[in-house]
Each structure stands twice: as C-alpha cells, then as structure tokens.
Design an enzyme around this catalytic site. Structure first.
Site, PDB file in Angstrom:
ATOM      1  N   CYS A  42       1.023  -0.728  -0.463  1.00  0.00           N
ATOM      2  CA  CYS A  42       0.040  -0.358   0.146  1.00  0.00           C
ATOM      3  C   CYS A  42       0.617   0.855  -0.225  1.00  0.00           C
ATOM      4  O   CYS A  42       1.128   1.690   0.841  1.00  0.00           O
ATOM      5  CB  CYS A  42      -0.978  -0.405   0.652  1.00  0.00           C
ATOM      6  SG  CYS A  42      -1.685   1.407   2.031  1.00  0.00           S
TER       7      CYS A  42
ATOM      8  N   CYS B 244      -0.740   4.074   1.356  1.00  0.00           N
ATOM      9  CA  CYS B 244      -0.718   4.469   3.429  1.00  0.00           C
ATOM     10  C   CYS B 244       1.115   4.591   3.708  1.00  0.00           C
ATOM     11  O   CYS B 244       1.272   5.636   4.022  1.00  0.00           O
ATOM     12  CB  CYS B 244      -0.920   3.000   3.481  1.00  0.00           C
ATOM     13  SG  CYS B 244      -2.769   2.335   3.261  1.00  0.00           S
ATOM     14  N   ASP B 245       2.035   4.294   2.910  1.00  0.00           N
ATOM     15  CA  ASP B 245       3.365   3.914   3.837  1.00  0.00           C
ATOM     16  C   ASP B 245       4.578   4.398   2.589  1.00  0.00           C
ATOM     17  O   ASP B 245       5.542   5.121   2.911  1.00  0.00           O
ATOM     18  CB  ASP B 245       3.938   2.208   3.132  1.00  0.00           C
ATOM     19  CG  ASP B 245       2.577   1.622   4.467  1.00  0.00           C
ATOM     20  OD1 ASP B 245       2.470   2.012   5.270  1.00  0.00           O
ATOM     21  OD2 ASP B 245       2.897   0.269   4.376  1.00  0.00           O
TER      22      ASP B 245
END
Lengths: 82, 303
Positions: free
Chosen positions: B131, B134-135
């Site tokens: 992801c 997200c990261d």
C-alpha cells in the site's frame, strides 16, 4: 470512560484509508487523541518505527501500549469501548 | 440444517447477494474472511450512484449495516478450505465446521498477488508493503524497489518519487505494460531506474529490509541491490483452490461463468471480480451478486 483520561496518540499519514477509519472511530467514541502526521513529522516517524518495529501506518499508542493497524478489538479493550 | 444458499465472500458482490437472498426469503448463510475486500483500500469512491463521494471503509460499513438488517446467518473470520458435491447438494468446509446447501455463490473477489519468495512475508510491514498510498512517506530519502511495471506499479512509483531518494522499477518481462505518459513522468523525475526481464528472488534484511536479489532472465546472473523498501504491485489474483474441481478457470485463474452467473456445475454460481467478467467495478460486482441470487432462486424453484 475511566476517571483518568487515557493518553492516546495516533501515528498516521494523510492518505491511508485505515488511518482515516481509525481516526473517525476514535472521534465517534469521543476519545481525545494526539494526531501525528508522520509524513511531515520525521522525528515522530522515527519514534513510531522504533516503537512499533515496522514501517506501516496506522500505529496507535494507548497509555504506552503500541497497537499496529486499525485493531478495533484491542482498542476497545484498552479504551473500555463497548 | 440444509441451507437454500451459501454465499462465500463479504465484498460488494457477496453483500449484495446476501441482501437479495434474504429478501427472497432463502435460508441463507454468508461466510467471509473479512468485510469489504478491495474497497477498504479505496480512499475516495466517486462513482457510487446516490453518494457523491465516500471512502471505501465508510461504504463497506454502510453495506454491512444494511446487510445485517436482514434475516440471514453470518460467519466471519472464516476461510473456506473445501467445496464439494454431496449428492444433489454442496458441502462447504471452513476448517472448523461443515455446512450443507442446495446452492452456492462464490464471491470471494481478488487479493493482491504476491511474489512467494523468501523474505516477502517475513518483512511485511518492515519494509515490504502493498500500500504505497499508506506507507510511501515512511520511505523519505531511502532507496526503494517497485516490483511490477504495469499501470499499478507505475502509480506506486509516482507515489514514491515524492519521497524516496531512488526508485527501481522491476519487471519480469522485456516490455513494461504501464502507460508511456506515466513512464515519461517517472523518467523526468531523474531518480527512477527501470530494470526489465528480471525475476525477483529474495528480500533480505535483519530487523528491516536491507536488500533485494533479482536474476537477469537472459543471462541468469544475480544482482543484489541495497534498498530500504519493496512495494509489490504485480496485479490481483483470484484464490479459487477450494472450488477448483467444480469450476472451469480461464487462463488467468478466474471462474468462467455464463451471462446468468452459472459455473459449469449446476447450482454453483459465481459473482464479481473472481469471475471472468471483463470489467471490475463496485457497482458491477453488486449487480453480479444480485444476478447470481436471482439465478439461484430460479434454480431452486426448478429443482
């Protein structure tokens, strides 16, 4: 809620879906928390990586305990949410 | 207890099937490992009619709340390990219990495909991510690898160039399938290196990811690069091992269905991204879930 307010910190990035879910969950249950955007605050990012042992967000810290991801069950236990 | 229908899956197709089956007053069981499936990773959904903009998580919540209003049985956190025939009926095994039904709808969707190489699961969350939304910010000033040179992989690389010091984009094939326009943007950043025709062999590290080994498929030579993050973007996979003996699969592992969601086994239906329908959208998966129940209802009537 307990008599002493729990100390809740949320490490997250602005675009991560589970971070948004975690934040709105805490807000729904009137939990006060410190929101930390680790995409901006690199000192906090380092702290988060050290404490959680991983790079993924979200990470929550509740009274010193580290919770990785949006783990609703554990958050409910720690915050006494029923 | 013999159910009229068992629905496997808790994404848009499975949830819609559950709603339709309950409204048809079928004796229904819905079994799912988790709720929402791929939509939980969508930040903003802007093509769900009736709602201008909604996050995937909120849409999933609305759908499950709607579903739970109806009379049906639900088992969550269960993964099906086997589906087989028993006379006219079907038997489903989730490792803890067995269930019997007159008809079954498979709506288990797709999950991100993995590389199945050493280090991949070991370092998940510790440098290995699926992801980037997200990261990505966690990899500021680091060197990272994006595995997969399709459009999804290129978009991950676009997320990464905002933060990373250097981005390697690796592809198994000689030609990358991602859009040339996106590729131009990546090239212009000056920090992206494209490496094609390579097989990723191992992800290494101690506490966190430290390096990755890939093999040049032409020469067979291994190269180890030092990196701090690996983003895997090699497409989505349908997981249908549990049903393989009762369905026909196309060459990319999707369940072949006819226009009424029939698989090759009478009484066994499939709906949504797990099937060979061409377009994968939330609204389409919902429609397919509804169709599968209507077809199952007809099947039960004519039995």
């Amino acid at each position: 809620m307990n008599e002493t307010k729990p100390k809740v910190r949320v490490f997250s990035t602005p675009t991560c879906p589970y971070c948004v879910a975690l934040k709105s969950y805490l807000q729904e249950h009137n939990v006060e928390f410190e929101y930390i955007d680790v995409s901006q605050d690199l000192v906090a990012q380092k702290e988060m990586i050290e404490k959680s042992g991983q790079y993924g967000v979200p990470v929550a810290e509740i009274n010193g305990e580290i919770i990785i991801g949006f783990n609703q069950e554990r958050i409910n236990q720690l915050l006494n949410i029923k | 207890m013999i159910y009229d229908v068992i629905i496997i899956g808790g994404g848009p197709a499975g949830i819609t099937a559950g709603i339709y089956a309950a409204r048809k007053k079928l004796k229904t069981l819905l079994i799912t490992k988790e709720w929402g499936g791929q939509i939980t990773k969508a930040v903003d959904i802007e093509n769900w009619p009736g709602t201008k903009k909604i996050s995937g998580i909120d849409l999933m919540k609305q759908m499950t709340e709607h579903l739970k209003n109806f009379e049906l049985e639900i088992k969550q956190d269960r993964e099906i390990i086997d589906l087989d025939k028993k006379g006219e009926n079907f038997v489903i095994n989730d490792g803890e219990e067995k269930y019997e039904a007159k008809s079954v709808i498979i709506a288990t969707g797709k999950v991100p495909r993995l590389l199945n190489i050493p280090g991949e699961s070991e370092f998940k969350g510790r440098g290995v991510s699926i992801c980037s939304t997200c990261d990505a910010p966690m990899f500021k000033d680091r060197d990272v690898v994006v595995v997969g040179g399709g459009n999804a992989g290129f978009n991950v690389a676009l997320d990464m160039i905002k933060y990373a010091k250097k981005v390697y984009v690796l592809d198994f094939f000689e030609e990358m399938k991602g859009d040339p326009i996106t590729k131009d943007k990546l090239v212009k950043s000056g920090i992206v290196e494209f490496i094609t025709n390579v097989a990723v062999k191992e992800i290494k590290g101690t506490k966190f990811v430290e390096s990755l080994i890939y093999e040049d498929r032409k020469t067979g030579k291994d190269t180890e690069i030092n990196i701090g993050g690996v983003f895997i973007s090699v497409g989505m996979a349908a997981k249908v091992e549990f049903a393989e003996k009762l369905v026909e699969l196309n060459k990319i592992g999707e369940i072949v269905i006819d226009k009424d969601n029939n698989t090759k086994t009478p009484g066994l239906f499939a709906a949504g991204d797990i099937t060979d329908i061409k377009y994968e959208q939330i609204v389409i998966a919902c429609g397919e879930g509804a169709k599968a129940v209507l077809a199952a209802t007809d099947y039960l009537k004519n039995k």
